[in-house]
Motif scaffolding. Structure first.
Motif, short mmCIF file in Angstrom:
data_model
loop_
_atom_site.label_atom_id
_atom_site.label_comp_id
_atom_site.label_asym_id
_atom_site.label_seq_id
_atom_site.Cartn_x
_atom_site.Cartn_y
_atom_site.Cartn_z
N LEU A 23 0.71 -0.94 -0.41
CA LEU A 23 -0.10 -0.05 -0.31
C LEU A 23 0.96 1.22 0.08
O LEU A 23 0.26 1.86 -0.88
CB LEU A 23 -1.63 0.26 1.08
N PRO A 24 1.76 1.56 0.60
CA PRO A 24 2.98 2.88 0.89
C PRO A 24 3.31 2.50 -0.45
O PRO A 24 3.46 3.89 -1.02
CB PRO A 24 4.05 2.53 1.87
N PHE A 82 0.88 4.40 -2.79
CA PHE A 82 0.89 5.36 -2.44
C PHE A 82 1.80 6.48 -3.29
O PHE A 82 1.03 7.24 -3.59
CB PHE A 82 0.74 5.58 -1.38
N ILE A 83 3.30 6.03 -2.60
CA ILE A 83 4.25 6.93 -2.93
C ILE A 83 4.27 7.09 -5.25
O ILE A 83 4.37 8.26 -5.42
CB ILE A 83 5.42 6.18 -2.93
N PHE A 84 3.95 5.64 -5.81
CA PHE A 84 3.71 5.82 -6.79
C PHE A 84 2.73 6.51 -7.86
O PHE A 84 2.49 7.92 -7.99
CB PHE A 84 3.55 4.73 -7.76
N ALA A 130 1.38 9.39 -5.71
CA ALA A 130 2.37 10.71 -5.32
C ALA A 130 2.48 11.24 -6.48
O ALA A 130 2.71 12.42 -6.57
CB ALA A 130 2.65 10.77 -4.26
N MET A 131 3.35 9.94 -7.04
CA MET A 131 4.32 10.60 -8.34
C MET A 131 3.77 11.53 -9.12
O MET A 131 4.17 11.99 -9.97
CB MET A 131 5.12 9.46 -8.48
N VAL A 185 -8.46 1.22 -4.21
CA VAL A 185 -8.92 2.02 -2.88
C VAL A 185 -7.48 3.29 -3.09
O VAL A 185 -7.52 4.09 -3.01
CB VAL A 185 -7.76 1.00 -2.35
N PHE A 208 -8.60 7.58 -2.82
CA PHE A 208 -7.85 8.18 -1.57
C PHE A 208 -7.45 9.04 -2.44
O PHE A 208 -6.12 10.00 -2.50
CB PHE A 208 -6.62 7.65 -1.12
N LEU A 239 -5.40 8.86 -5.50
CA LEU A 239 -3.77 8.55 -5.96
C LEU A 239 -4.51 7.55 -7.25
O LEU A 239 -2.77 7.18 -7.44
CB LEU A 239 -2.99 7.69 -5.13
#
Lengths: 317, 307
Positions: free
Chosen positions: B145-146, B149-151, B153-154, B241, B245, B247
């Motif tokens: 999941l993190p 999330f990083i991808f 956000a990028m 998901v 969020f 993302l």
């Protein structure tokens, strides 16, 4: 066994190093940092702050500093909250653990009961119903079922509070405090239990079905033992034993919090802390949390493999 | 020369017959599983609804209609309208197109990557195997999941146009999903390559590529079909998901996940449940149908895997 273990540990450490570098590189290369988002600061002040936090150094140098400190047990300071990351974890992790421990316990208890009954009455209408229920539980979008139950039980029926750990503004202590927390955790625990039930019930059901087909069960019945004794003394024990290997896999979810559930229910755990820090690009915290999860995952897998040997001594490690 | 061609023709014909009868057998077995048939029917229904349904809707232009803002379900708008007066039923169907496509495409990509890398790994072993499996281990150690999330956000920070985001989300999901697949295929390969028929292939002096593609891979096709089916459901859930969020796939491209984002608004959440309940129910119905069907497939194609 001991050479296996030392090899295994060495590999774990190497993988964790590689993982930390990967995660660090990803966080460092995500555009924007903690200071960019603050529009109140002037350009000079921003540069000054980056200097202080060391954000202007090259990525590898920053990683080196982070790693050196991390190896000394220092995961840095949260930029947003100005507290040590580990102290923040200590503040939040137990809230996560409370939710996870209660729901894990309930999940295992209910899964064993339903799984055993369902296996004993395989192909009955109860079993069919359970199978459909298992698929339903495995197909639920966690955030949606959370929202749906909040809407139904908290907003419309007003049976349970919609989120948080205590009523805002409340300063209850002692028994009143415990009651309040219990009241607030009911809904998230229901959702987490529901989500976990699917695969676990299935595991116990199929395990029990396998055991019930074994020769020693027929022998037990042929000896004229009561059905109850056959079921609980002879079958259940053998069906439950392999499940101890699953304990290891529960490790990350027990201590790593649940990002989605905590976010939906506004529960002050590490998962929610992570989501908050994510928007702020609070790197030390994000890095610490992701590493925490990675370490728990690796340890959990190791634990599972060890327990696998305990459950089945024929397995050589 | 001619004898040879005749022989090979005969043998391909025979093998084709045998293969189709195996397929027929499996199909017949599958038809006996009522639950699996029902699951398949729901999947087909949802797919047709999403891809053909909007053609029959009078509201596909997504025009902003101030007179019809936030109306509850009625005969005219079966599932009500949103804050811009758009018909929810139509939007759910259009969102389904994207969600189903993302799920299917990311599954295809991760199965392709997983099968290819797993097969190479298990067949060649040695250093190739080491490299591929260490990368897989690494990706499986980093929590999913993190990572997603990083991808996500990028993508947001790089201001990727929303039309392209959908494709990048597919890539993201596959990047996270292939290691598990590769590991399973590799395990199968390791056991298959020790079997007698592979010794025969060895004796015949076949080239490695031929052994891999014509002798080993066909043997893991049943396993792949089952894993692929069950993987679609997971991909649809992950996409929802991420989009929920903010993302994953972003509006104005609707997906089931980003439609539920309406629930993040307190007023919409409490007073306009028709905005976010229909997409959630659609995700649930689709994923449960896929999972039930996939499980039925497993019983037929790969009985050993039954757990």
């Amino acid at each position: 066994m001991s050479t296996y273990l030392s090899k295994r540990l060495l590999y774990m450490i190497l993988i964790l190093f590689a993982a930390s570098l990967l995660i660090f590189a990803l966080y460092a290369n995500t555009p924007g940092d903690f200071i960019t988002g603050n529009i109140k600061l002037t350009a000079e002040r921003k540069a000054e702050l980056r200097e202080i936090y060391g954000l202007n150094k090259p990525m590898l140098e920053r990683y080196g500093i982070w790693l050196k400190n991390a190896l000394h047990g220092d995961f840095g300071y949260s930029l947003a909250q100005q507290k040590p990351v580990l102290q923040l974890f200590n503040d939040y992790i137990w809230n996560s653990f409370l939710l996870a421990a209660v729901s894990t316990f309930l999940t295992w208890l209910i899964a064993v009961i339903i799984g055993v009954i369902s296996a004993y009455r395989q192909y009955s209408w109860f079993d069919t119903l359970v199978m459909i229920g298992i698929f339903a539980a495995m197909s639920l979008p966690s955030f949606f079922i959370g929202l749906f139950l909040i809407k139904m039980l908290a907003v419309d029926l007003k049976w349970l509070p919609p989120g948080g750990m205590i009523t805002s503004g409340s300063n209850a202590t002692g028994m009143a405090y415990i009651k309040e927390v219990l009241h607030h955790m009911a809904l998230p625990v229901i959702v987490m239990t529901l989500l976990g039930l699917g695969s676990l019930t299935r595991y116990f059901r199929s395990g029990m079905i396998d055991v019930l087909r074994q020769d020693y069960i027929r022998t037990a019945r042929a000896k004229g033992l009561s059905e109850r004794k056959v079921l609980f003394r002879h079958a259940l024990r053998n069906a439950l034993l392999p499940a101890i290997t699953l304990v290891g896999f529960e490790l990350p979810s027990l201590f790593g919090g649940s990002i989605i559930i905590e976010q939906i229910f506004n529960w002050p755990g590490v998962g929610q802390l992570y989501m908050k820090s994510f928007g702020l690009r609070d790197y030390p915290l994000l890095m610490g949390f992701t590493m925490l999860l990675a370490i728990l995952t690796v340890l959990g897998t190791l634990l599972s493999d060890m327990l696998y040997r305990v459950a089945d001594p024929r397995v050589r490690l | 020369m001619r004898v040879e061609t005749v022989l090979t023709k005969a043998s391909t014909k025979r093998s084709r017959e045998r293969r189709s009868s195996l397929l027929g057998q499996s199909l017949r077995k599958l038809m006996h599983n009522k639950l699996a048939v029902a699951g398949f029917a729901v999947v087909v229904f949802m797919t047709l609804l999403c891809f053909i349904g909007p053609l029959f809707s009078p509201y596909t232009d997504n025009k902003i209609n101030m007179a019809m803002m936030n109306k509850a379900p009625s005969l005219k708008h079966w599932l009500g309208t949103d804050a811009l007066g758009r018909d929810i039923m139509t939007r759910v169907m259009q969102a389904g197109r994207i969600s189903l496509t993302v799920g299917l495409a990311s599954m295809l990509l991760s199965v392709f990557l997983g099968a290819l890398l797993g097969a190479i790994s298990g067949y060649y072993r040695g250093i190739t195997d080491q490299i591929i499996m260490r990368i897989a281990d690494l990706l499986m150690t980093v929590p999913n999941l993190p990572l997603l999330f990083i991808f996500g956000a990028m993508l947001s920070e790089w201001k990727v146009p929303t039309d392209y985001r959908m494709y990048l989300v597919m890539l993201m999901l596959s990047a996270v999903n292939w290691p598990g697949m590769a590991r399973m295929v590799r395990g199968q390969m390791l056991s298959l390559r020790e079997r007698e028929f592979m010794q025969a292939a060895e004796v015949l002096g076949l080239r490695p590529r031929r052994k891999l593609l014509h002798h080993l891979l066909p043997n893991i096709v049943p396993l792949l079909i089952v894993m692929a089916t069950l993987n679609i459901g997971g991909a649809i859930l992950s996409e929802s998901v991420l989009s929920f969020f903010g993302l994953g796939v972003m509006p104005p491209t609707p997906t089931w996940g980003n439609m539920i984002d309406a629930a993040n608004n307190m007023i919409d959440f409490q007073n306009h449940p028709w905005l976010w309940i229909p997409p959630g129910v659609s995700i649930f119905a689709t994923v449960i149908a896929i999972n039930i069907f996939g499980d039925g497939l497993r019983d037929v194609l790969d009985p050993k895997q039954k757990r």
